[in-house]
Every structure is written in C-alpha cells, then in structure tokens.
Design an enzyme around this catalytic site. Sequence first.
Site, PDB file in Angstrom:
ATOM      1  NE  ARG A 103      -2.480   0.618   3.626  1.00 30.54           N
ATOM      2  CZ  ARG A 103      -1.933   1.352   4.623  1.00 30.54           C
ATOM      3  NH1 ARG A 103      -1.699   2.637   4.435  1.00 30.54           N
ATOM      4  NH2 ARG A 103      -1.624   0.805   5.786  1.00 30.54           N
ATOM      5  CE1 TYR A 125     -16.246  10.914 -17.983  1.00 33.65           C
ATOM      6  CE2 TYR A 125     -15.054  11.172 -15.916  1.00 33.65           C
ATOM      7  CZ  TYR A 125     -15.831  10.398 -16.768  1.00 33.65           C
ATOM      8  OH  TYR A 125     -16.170   9.134 -16.414  1.00 33.65           O
ATOM      9  CG  ASP A 161      -8.664  15.353 -17.186  1.00 33.77           C
ATOM     10  OD1 ASP A 161      -7.832  14.561 -17.682  1.00 33.77           O
ATOM     11  OD2 ASP A 161      -9.871  15.066 -17.047  1.00 33.77           O
ATOM     12  CE  LYS A 203     -11.340   7.399 -20.383  1.00 30.81           C
ATOM     13  NZ  LYS A 203     -11.244   7.381 -18.916  1.00 30.81           N
TER      14      LYS A 203
END
Length: 908
Positions: free
Chosen positions: A73, A125, A200, A225
Amino acid sequence: MSPTIDTKAAAVHHDLPTPDPETPMRPRQPYKLSTLCVAVENPSMKDQYGSSSVPIYQSATFKGVGNEYDYSRSGNPTRSHLEHHIAKISSAARAFAVSSGMAALDVILRLLRPGDEIIAGDDLYGGTNRLLTFIRTHVGVTVHHVDTTNPDAVIPFIHPTKTAMVLLESPTNPLLKIADLALISKEVKERAPNAIVVVDNTMMSPYLQRPLEHGADIVYDSATKYLSGHHDLMAGMITCNRDDIAKQIAFTINSVGNALTPIDCFLLLRGVKTMAVRMDRQQATSQLVATYLHSLGFKVHYPGLPDHPGREIHQRISDGSGAVLSFETSDKELSEKIVGSTRLWGISVSFGCVNSLISMPCVMSHASIDPATRAARGLPEDLIRLCVGIEDSSDLLDDLEHALVDAGAIVLSAQQNKYVRVPPGHAALNKAVEQLSIGSSSIKGVEHEWFVSAPGKVILFGEHAVVHGVTAIAASVDLRCYGLTTPRNDGKLSAHFVDIDNFQAEWDVESLPWGASAPLGQSEMHPEDLDQQLIEAIHAGPLRELGSNQNRASNAALAFLYMYIKLTSAHRPSVHFGVRATLPVGAGLGSSASFSTCASTALLLLSQRISLPSIPPPISAGHPHLSHHGRHALERYSAEEANRWAFIGEKILHGNPSGVDNSVAVFGGALTYNRPGFGKPSGMESIQGFGSLRFLLTNSKIPRDTKKLVAGVGLMKQEQPEVVGSILDAIENISAQAKRSLADSTEFGRDNLLRDLSVMISENHRHLVSLGVSHPSLEIIREKTAAVPYNLSTKLTGAGGGGCAVTLIPDDFNDASMKDLLSELIGCGFDPYLTSVGGSGLGILSPYPEHRNLNAVVIPPWQVTPPETPDEAANSPDPKNSIQTLFETKSLSELTGWANGLGKWLYV
C-alpha cells in the site's frame, strides 16, 4: 491583460535516470519521446536477473527492517518502475499511480479546505462535474464554472487568497475546446500565488501534451485511456514538480490505500510501450474522419481542422491534434440513428482504446449533468463523439458513411456524384421522398402508386423444438405476397384482399377512430405494447359488420387499419390498398408476415417514413440484393423500419410472434433463431453465404391448430421429460450441423450439401413424428416423394398437424419426373408449389419513370376502368398507366411474371 506567451521553449526537463545509449566514442543526442515510451527501464532499479520486462512484485509485504519497501500500500517495486517511467515522459519530478482517473482527481481535491474556491471549465468530463458538485455540497468549497477558452473570462474569478485551485482541460471533453494553459497558468500565478493549477491531460496523454512544461502544478490522466490503450485495466496517474504537493499526495494515497496494484502497474507499463505508435495512427485516421465529416457540412469539433477556433493555441502547447472528435447533426433523433447504425464503431463510453468507439455524451458520459446545465454550457443534445482507434482508416470511414446513409443524414446527389448532407431541419426520409417528386398527401392524398412485395418463409429445421430453446433455421420462399396502394383522393379508404376470403371494404377516412389513438411523431417508434384502445375502437367501428366466418379477413383488415391510423394520422391519405399472394394463405409459410410486411411498407412509404435511393443507377435484370455495403437497393434503415412495423402487424395477427417470420419477409435469405430464457445467446443471426435451394412446397390444405399442437408437445415434455429432452437434443444437433453446412456451402461443395441436407431433413421429420405433430396427409406427401423413382426427402414445416410439407429438390432432378410427381400430388388433392428458398426479401417497384415498363400496364380495351371523381381526374395517375386493375385481375400463374415485367424492383 498579459500578452500570449510560449513557455514551451523554456520548459524544465527533470533529469531522471533513463537508459543511456552506450558508445565508447561520444555521447549521442537525447532520446526522442517515442523512444522513451518504449524504454521503461530504470537504471537505479536494475533487475538482478536481467529480465526484459519489469517483474510483477505480487506481494503485499516485504521482509526486513528499514528497507525501501515494506507494505505494498505504501510502495511496490513494480509501481515504482511505472511511476518513474511516467514521470520521465511527462517532464515531471514525481508521478503517482492510483486505481482510476477519478481516484486521481479525488486525491488532488483533498488538497482543498472548506472556504476555498476553485475555478473550473464549463465543458468538463461528466465524472469531474459530479465530483465537483459533491465537494461544493459537502465540503464547503465554492466552484466557479467558466469558459476557460477565454482567459479574460477566468481573470475576474481569480481571488488573491481564496482561489486555491484552477482546474483545466485542453482539449475539453467532448467539445474539444482549447484552453491556453501557458497563459492561464501565468495569470493565475501572478494574481493568486498560492493557487494550484491542475490539468486533466487525459485527452492528449504525455505523448502529445505535457502541461507541466507550460506552468501547471499538477497533471493527471485517466491511464485507462491512451496510456494503457486497450481498455483492459483501470488506472490513474498524477504528476507534479513541486515537492510540497508531492508529499501531500503521497500521504493521501498511502492513507486511503488507492494505489495501483502490481499487476495493473505491469499492464500499464506494457501499454505505454506502444503509446507512440498507437497514437500516431489514431491521429492520422482522426484527421481523415474529421475532414470527411467537415466536407459534408457537419459542425465538427477537432483541433486539427483549419477553422477550429483554438487551433493556433493548441499547436503551440501540444504535439498533435489527438484522436477524439465530435460533430453535431442538429437533430438528436438523427444522431441516435447514426450511432445505432454503425457496425465497426463500438457504442461505448470512454476513449483511448485501440478499438474505435462512438457515443452520444448527453445520454452517456455526461448524462449525470442535468439538461438545463448542459444547455447553459452549450453542450448540444445531438452531439456525437468519435474516439478513433487503430483500425484501417478506409474501414472506419466506410462504416461511418454507411451509418450516415442508413440514418438518412446524407443522400446521394446525382448532380455532384457524391453523398451530400441532408439540410438541417429536413427529415432525411421526407427529403428522400421529395427527391422522388412525390406530392404531399395532407390535402389531396398521395399521388403515387406504391407496389411492394415480400416473400413467405419456410422453417427448414427446428419446428416445435424452438419453443423449448432449440435453434430453428428459417429461409425465405420465392412465393410472394404483393401489396399495391393507389390514390383515390375522394376522402375514402378501401381495401381488397383477393386471396383472403376476397375481402372488400370501403370507409370514410374521417370516420375512422382517429381519436382512439395517440398520434406518433414522424420519427417516433411504436411502443412495445399494442394500443388496445385503438384495437377495440376498430372492432367496434370499421369492422363491426364482419361476421364470425370472416376471421382471417377481419384480422388482416384490423392489422391494416391499425397501422394506417398509427402511421398516417398527420395527413390521412385517401387510397386503395390491394393485396395478392402467390403463396398459400394459412399453410404455415409465413403468409401473415409477408402480408404485414407489404402493408407496413406501403404505409411507411405513404407516410414518408422510409426512403428509397435518391436517384439509383440502372439496375440489371434479376434481383439485386442489398448487403450492409450495398448502395443501390433499399437503404438499411428503411428495411429495419419496415421490419419493426411488420412485427407490429404480426403481433396483431398472432399475439406473441417470435419475429422470425417478418424478419425473413423483410431481409430474405436465411437465419437462425433462438428464443430467450434458455441459458444461451438468444435472437436472430443471418446465415451468411446461404445459396438458393430448390424446394417443393406441398399444401395439404388441412387446417392446423397451432396452439393445440404446441401445448401438446409441452404436455408431453412434462410427462416424459427424458424422452422429449433427448428428441430436442437430437433436433438441436441437426440444426447446428445444418447451419454449418449452409454457411460453408461454397467450400463444402454443392453435391455434398444437398446430400447432407437430404439426410438431415429425413431425420428431423422422424423426430417431429415422435413428438406427435405430424398428420396423415403429411405422411402421404412424404411417402409419395420418397417413392421410386423420386427418392426425395420430405419433412413437415411449421406447426405440423396439416399445413405444408417441404421437399428438397436436387439440382439434377429431371423435368419429366417433376411433372409426374406434381400430377400425383395434385391427384391426391394437394397443392404443390415448385419454388426456391433463400432468395430476396422485401421489394419495392422503382417509382422512377425511366425504370418503368409502361407497356406492361396498358389496360386492354376490353377491360373497363372504374369511373373517376373530379378530384381523381385532376390528381390521380394516368389511368392508362395505373396498375390497379391488372393487379387485381391477373391470375396467380400470371401474377409474378407480370409484376416482374413492370420495371425495376429494389430488393433488400
């Protein structure tokens, strides 16, 4: 206002370790970015075994005390490799890999505190909007949505102390608006030094744009993406150059535990290696697609187009135009049809994949934004977004063009010899009919005769068993139903069903129960359920005088009147509708479906809801077919619309049809069908490569009770489940083998195909006999055809219990033997029909004068034409050229040849 600046030349490149090209002579030039994408190794973390790929350290814990890694983690070697690599190609000092793009934004927004203000774009978005709305509501952060493509619109909202963050996208999603990242970053830093500029960068990826080079503080990507490129993992990347911010981000990720897993880090590293070659191809194709749509006159949003409003800025801050574009059609319903008509473009949210995708943002990715907000931000409801993949560009353009044609967005212009856009505000179907010079029917009725035809169908394999989940195979039969609409223009509607009890009726158009039906819009689909109120009104009104001995005629008239009222309520044309059929009615050969197809198609043409090719070229004799790549037959959308309404007619006639019969009647050929609910894929599938076969269809003329026969098999299955189950399994095997043989007929060989089909037909019939659905008359037909010298294979078709039998006829079966066999069957009281199976579907006689044979419709002098009303004399077609009288008086043996001789037919 400060002048536009270019910070690209002054960008700071952080000197992270990267493979150094070895040479004993001299250092070489720095690697290009496309090379860096592939060179994922980190010299400071060399693998002890020299592995070519970064190992997957699939471990939650690491042994030892005080080492670099102790718990995954907090840190993992595979993730460290990925983060180093992304930082290098992003011009960043630090990078962090998390579980998704939205997880990345969530980590970034945790830098904010109650009372802070954030400036964000107005074309973001949908998920970003959703999260910003949440923090505004629950965290006490003020969010200003502004047009970030105009820096002057941003400046008034910048507060020296309250503005904590400016969130930018460029290009925006889905309108591809461009923000001047360099200029806005400079203005923000001057007016609010402590504000963080966040970008972004998902639409571009580090390969095409590196916002940290232009003054941004934090950049994040949905690595799902372009970084990954295959849509096989979820991931997000955060990059930054400020150590104070990096420490806060690292703390948050370690605290909430949303770091990317080792296996996903490995997959993402693998995806990044091909990013350059993928995006180069995707960009090149995107430019072609955008240019094509732009040439048709659509409003296209793509920074690679010369007239894009932000092109100059985009070229200054990026290295390419990207692989996402969008365009507007000015009609939401038209956009839905375009999206639904594509085959190669997958309908899906997201982008950046090797596969091309198409979507409508307002009903998919941006549906979470309420309509009023979408409208206020200028997001068109009709917008279509295209996310271009790596397929061959010609295939993508071809598929898109087919979708535009099928949806009616473009039509063929004979003058320009190319496809042109249908002007906005004109329904494509109306436009196509206008180009045929067909007059409006709103006052004087439709001034054109429409002559249509549809084939019957035969179930080759799987009768009865299909009810219990077995695959059925159906094919079109070259025995057809014909429908003809002729204008009356006297306020009357009439019908003559020659072969359905010779039904004849006439009604006043305005006396029909229009008030019992909710009108459908020009592009509105019929609901799933029938309008029972309208059905009852038709029974109580126009059909009230029909007796119980006219059930078949009553049902056919009900279907016709129902569709007439639903489809033509806007203009209520005064016409005569005549129907003839060369296939036997009620014999299990799909006569009701072919009737429904003819009625629905004629009414769709009358109501201008379907189109024909605008100016088709000369068509050769015979039956031209339309494949998905055809251009000169019926358009795909027109056929599908006819099929939808034919199914409505079938529901009226049969209550709960499967849809097989009407699909065969419209599309022809052969298909397989599986009912839903049996644990395997359901629906219909066309059998490609099906070749026409000769069959003898013999009508026993014995009435059938389909419901009783189906119920009998169901009861037998309850009482003897193992016996019936084994029979059904055997029939399923036959259907599967038949499908393979029919689809591979060219490779398999014609003789082998006919031999195997003969065996399967005999076996299928024996199983149907075991189910108790045959009839003595059908067994007589089977015995006659199997006897020497014929030696033919025969089976029942449809429900059985009477109806028809089908006999396969080999190619070399001689004419003399056929003549003898026909004589024997007729002598036994049966009606045999020699026909072919697997031919054309729905046909429409071309309305163009140059395609018509006027000599075929000249009425002989001994035939008297009906008297004309004054309106008819002014508006009807020349009676010498009307085909109504000959249509209703030709014998069945003459009908097909005469119809084919009228001119060119357009077939599905």
